[in-house]
Write a protein that holds these residues in place. Structure first.
Motif, mmCIF file in Angstrom:
data_model
loop_
_atom_site.group_PDB
_atom_site.id
_atom_site.type_symbol
_atom_site.label_atom_id
_atom_site.label_comp_id
_atom_site.label_asym_id
_atom_site.label_seq_id
_atom_site.Cartn_x
_atom_site.Cartn_y
_atom_site.Cartn_z
ATOM 1 N N PHE A 56 14.650 52.048 -33.911
ATOM 2 C CA PHE A 56 15.863 52.663 -34.457
ATOM 3 C C PHE A 56 16.954 52.623 -33.404
ATOM 4 N N ASP A 57 18.195 52.753 -33.851
ATOM 5 C CA ASP A 57 19.338 52.910 -32.966
ATOM 6 C C ASP A 57 19.727 54.387 -32.944
ATOM 7 N N LEU A 58 19.877 54.948 -31.748
ATOM 8 C CA LEU A 58 20.426 56.293 -31.638
ATOM 9 C C LEU A 58 21.945 56.180 -31.690
ATOM 10 N N ILE A 59 22.551 56.813 -32.689
ATOM 11 C CA ILE A 59 23.988 56.664 -32.935
ATOM 12 C C ILE A 59 24.785 57.827 -32.334
ATOM 13 N N SER A 60 24.401 59.057 -32.650
ATOM 14 C CA SER A 60 25.172 60.203 -32.169
ATOM 15 C C SER A 60 24.357 61.481 -32.318
ATOM 16 N N ALA A 61 24.854 62.544 -31.691
ATOM 17 C CA ALA A 61 24.253 63.866 -31.829
ATOM 18 C C ALA A 61 25.287 64.906 -31.448
ATOM 19 N N VAL A 65 20.015 61.427 -21.315
ATOM 20 C CA VAL A 65 19.456 60.875 -22.552
ATOM 21 C C VAL A 65 18.985 59.459 -22.253
ATOM 22 N N THR A 66 17.701 59.193 -22.473
ATOM 23 C CA THR A 66 17.112 57.893 -22.166
ATOM 24 C C THR A 66 16.380 57.361 -23.388
ATOM 25 N N ALA A 67 16.616 56.093 -23.700
ATOM 26 C CA ALA A 67 15.919 55.419 -24.801
ATOM 27 C C ALA A 67 14.909 54.434 -24.230
ATOM 28 N N PHE A 68 13.793 54.272 -24.945
ATOM 29 C CA PHE A 68 12.732 53.358 -24.550
ATOM 30 C C PHE A 68 12.386 52.442 -25.720
ATOM 31 N N ALA A 69 11.969 51.218 -25.395
ATOM 32 C CA ALA A 69 11.602 50.250 -26.430
ATOM 33 C C ALA A 69 10.216 50.500 -26.994
ATOM 34 N N ASP A 70 9.407 51.314 -26.307
ATOM 35 C CA ASP A 70 8.041 51.583 -26.757
ATOM 36 C C ASP A 70 7.832 53.083 -26.891
ATOM 37 N N ILE A 93 9.127 51.230 -21.253
ATOM 38 C CA ILE A 93 10.136 50.166 -21.227
ATOM 39 C C ILE A 93 11.507 50.788 -21.495
ATOM 40 N N PRO A 94 12.213 51.227 -20.448
ATOM 41 C CA PRO A 94 13.512 51.869 -20.667
ATOM 42 C C PRO A 94 14.563 50.876 -21.144
ATOM 43 N N LEU A 95 15.383 51.344 -22.075
ATOM 44 C CA LEU A 95 16.489 50.545 -22.599
ATOM 45 C C LEU A 95 17.817 50.942 -21.954
ATOM 46 N N GLY A 96 18.052 52.214 -21.842
ATOM 47 C CA GLY A 96 19.313 52.678 -21.280
ATOM 48 C C GLY A 96 19.307 54.180 -21.099
ATOM 49 N N THR A 97 20.175 54.667 -20.226
ATOM 50 C CA THR A 97 20.295 56.096 -19.923
ATOM 51 C C THR A 97 21.762 56.462 -19.800
ATOM 52 N N VAL A 98 22.130 57.630 -20.305
ATOM 53 C CA VAL A 98 23.446 58.200 -20.038
ATOM 54 C C VAL A 98 23.264 59.648 -19.605
ATOM 55 N N THR A 99 24.168 60.111 -18.770
ATOM 56 C CA THR A 99 24.197 61.513 -18.366
ATOM 57 C C THR A 99 25.437 62.153 -18.968
ATOM 58 N N LEU A 100 25.233 63.263 -19.678
ATOM 59 C CA LEU A 100 26.303 63.939 -20.391
ATOM 60 C C LEU A 100 26.541 65.318 -19.785
ATOM 61 N N VAL A 101 27.776 65.777 -19.865
ATOM 62 C CA VAL A 101 28.108 67.145 -19.490
ATOM 63 C C VAL A 101 28.364 67.919 -20.775
ATOM 64 N N VAL A 102 27.514 68.910 -21.022
ATOM 65 C CA VAL A 102 27.519 69.611 -22.309
ATOM 66 C C VAL A 102 27.939 71.061 -22.095
ATOM 67 N N ASN A 103 28.815 71.532 -22.943
ATOM 68 C CA ASN A 103 29.330 72.894 -22.856
ATOM 69 C C ASN A 103 28.769 73.772 -23.967
ATOM 70 N N GLN A 104 28.994 75.072 -23.849
ATOM 71 C CA GLN A 104 28.697 75.968 -24.956
ATOM 72 C C GLN A 104 29.613 75.618 -26.129
ATOM 73 N N ASP A 139 25.994 54.162 -27.177
ATOM 74 C CA ASP A 139 26.241 52.727 -27.249
ATOM 75 C C ASP A 139 24.983 52.014 -27.737
ATOM 76 N N PRO A 140 25.044 51.307 -28.870
ATOM 77 C CA PRO A 140 23.852 50.598 -29.352
ATOM 78 C C PRO A 140 23.332 49.554 -28.368
ATOM 79 N N ALA A 141 24.195 49.067 -27.468
ATOM 80 C CA ALA A 141 23.718 48.122 -26.465
ATOM 81 C C ALA A 141 22.726 48.771 -25.514
ATOM 82 N N LEU A 142 22.831 50.092 -25.347
ATOM 83 C CA LEU A 142 21.906 50.837 -24.497
ATOM 84 C C LEU A 142 20.839 51.561 -25.292
#
Length: 394
Positions: free
Chosen positions: A85-90, A104-109, A114-125, A133-136
């Motif tokens: 699946f593609d993770l689109i948004s949350a 947030v890290t996605a894996f192919a398995d 098998i990591p696909l991509g990682t992003v670090t987010l700053v989340v507020n209350q 990004d579907p590329a990641l």
């Protein structure tokens, strides 16, 4: 096929302020360290953006809580499934403090090797919608969301709503080819949008116990692995690889493979960025047994392909290197916009030039941080490389 699914968690019935564990199978996923809460305002940081329910990380406080013994306190929130699946948004919200860092890290398995991509987010209350990004985050089977800062005294809790995923894969089961039990036939060009070489289809009847269908009764198999020419497969010499190719690029994601006659059959899977098979992208070597096993492929190696070759030929004409394929899974890969037509491929920040002409044509193709790869035998003058790459690498 592009089918978005928005998981709102509102179909789980809870009283106001009540929470519960999310069980495996919910929304088609398996869940780890994941609870659900009906938001009542007690924790003002948690915000539901659809209905009243959110998912949240179960043991972010460093304390073990009954019902979540499947992973240590402080572990990531995880959701997995066997179909990519593609993770689109949350919509994410921090419970106790703004500025919560979440990875947030996605894996192919499903196992998370098998990591696909990682992003670090700053989340507020209060909820914020984050897009991925579907590329990641495309072709995932596992996603881990983690806010653990290593300090067990902090409360790194976060909530999730409107978790949006997308099915963008095609699964070729070969079951739409009508065959009697035990019957076989050649797979013709055009089937499932591909051209095929050295590829047959068989309706498994148990006479070759190694061959195993994992959906329906049909499998594809290598046609001339015994070293003997068989009528109808004169397009390539006996012992040649099984090949499927098409003009539009695709990412090979997985396949169920089975060996017909012996365990430990060595199989190589090679992807090429061109239909002719002159620009290899990557190769994986597998050991395949009788009975089907699902093998997942890393899009970083086998993504952006136009041709895939699967080969078990061990060079010994007396061995029978036959293998079967079921549930061949791929997704469309987006071609690079504005790429010169004589450039071999561009994917994941890589550009492969196949000819001297494409080197001359390509300065506008590479952005900051990209890398340049050349087909064997080509060279680039230093001045040209500098012009092409800017801040990238050769």
């Amino acid at each position: 096929m592009f089918n978005n699914t928005v998981i709102t968690f509102d179909d789980i019935v809870l009283g106001s302020g009540q929470e519960a564990r999310i069980g495996d199978g919910y929304a088609g996923f398996n869940w780890l360290q994941t609870a659900i809460l009906s938001v009542d305002g007690t924790l003002p940081g948690y915000t539901a953006t659809s209905g009243s329910n959110i998912a949240f990380i179960a043991e972010a406080g460093g304390t073990e809580i009954g019902g979540y013994e499947d992973a240590a306190a402080g572990s990531a929130l995880v959701f997995t499934r066997d179909r990519p699946f593609d993770l689109i948004s949350a919509d994410l919200s921090a419970a106790f403090r703004s500025g919560l860092n979440i990875g947030v890290t996605a894996f192919a398995d499903e196992a998370g090797t098998i990591p696909l991509g990682t992003v670090t987010l700053v989340v507020n209350q209060g909820a914020t919608t984050f897009s991925f990004d579907p590329a990641l985050f495309g072709g995932a089977r596992r996603v881990e969301i983690n806010a653990n800062d290593g300090d067990s005294s902090t409360l790194d809790y976060f909530g999730i709503d409107n978790l949006t995923v997308r099915d963008t894969v095609t699964v070729i089961t070969f079951d739409d080819i009508a065959l009697a039990a035990g019957q076989e036939a050649r797979i013709g060009d055009g089937y499932a949008g591909f051209n095929w070489s050295q590829t047959a289809v068989l309706s498994v009847d148990g006479s070759l116990p190694g061959y195993t269908a994992t959906s329906g009764s049909n499998i594809a198999f290598i046609a001339e692995a015994g070293g003997t020419e068989i009528a109808g497969y004169e397009d390539a010499a006996a012992g040649s690889a099984l090949v499927f190719s098409r003009e539009a690029p695709f990412d090979l994601l997985s396949a169920d493979l089975s060996a017909a006659f012996r365990n430990g059959l060595n199989i190589s899977v090679t992807a090429f960025s061109d239909e002719a098979g002159t620009i290899p992208l990557g190769t994986v070597n597998l050991s395949v047994d009788q009975g089907a096993e699902t093998f997942s492929f890393d899009p970083a190696l086998l993504g952006g392909a136009r041709r895939v070759e699967i080969n078990a030929n061990d060079g010994d004409g007396s061995t029978l290197d036959y293998f079967g394929i079921d549930n061949l899974t791929f997704r469309d890969a987006a071609p690079a916009s504005g790429a010169p037509t004589n450039v071999g491929t561009r994917d994941a920040g890589r550009v492969i030039f196949a000819s001297d002409e494409s080197i001359a044509a390509g300065p506008e193709l590479l952005g900051p941080g990209a890398s340049l790869e050349l087909a064997v035998g080509l060279s680039v003058p230093a001045s040209t490389a500098t012009e092409l790459l800017g801040t990238g690498s050769l």
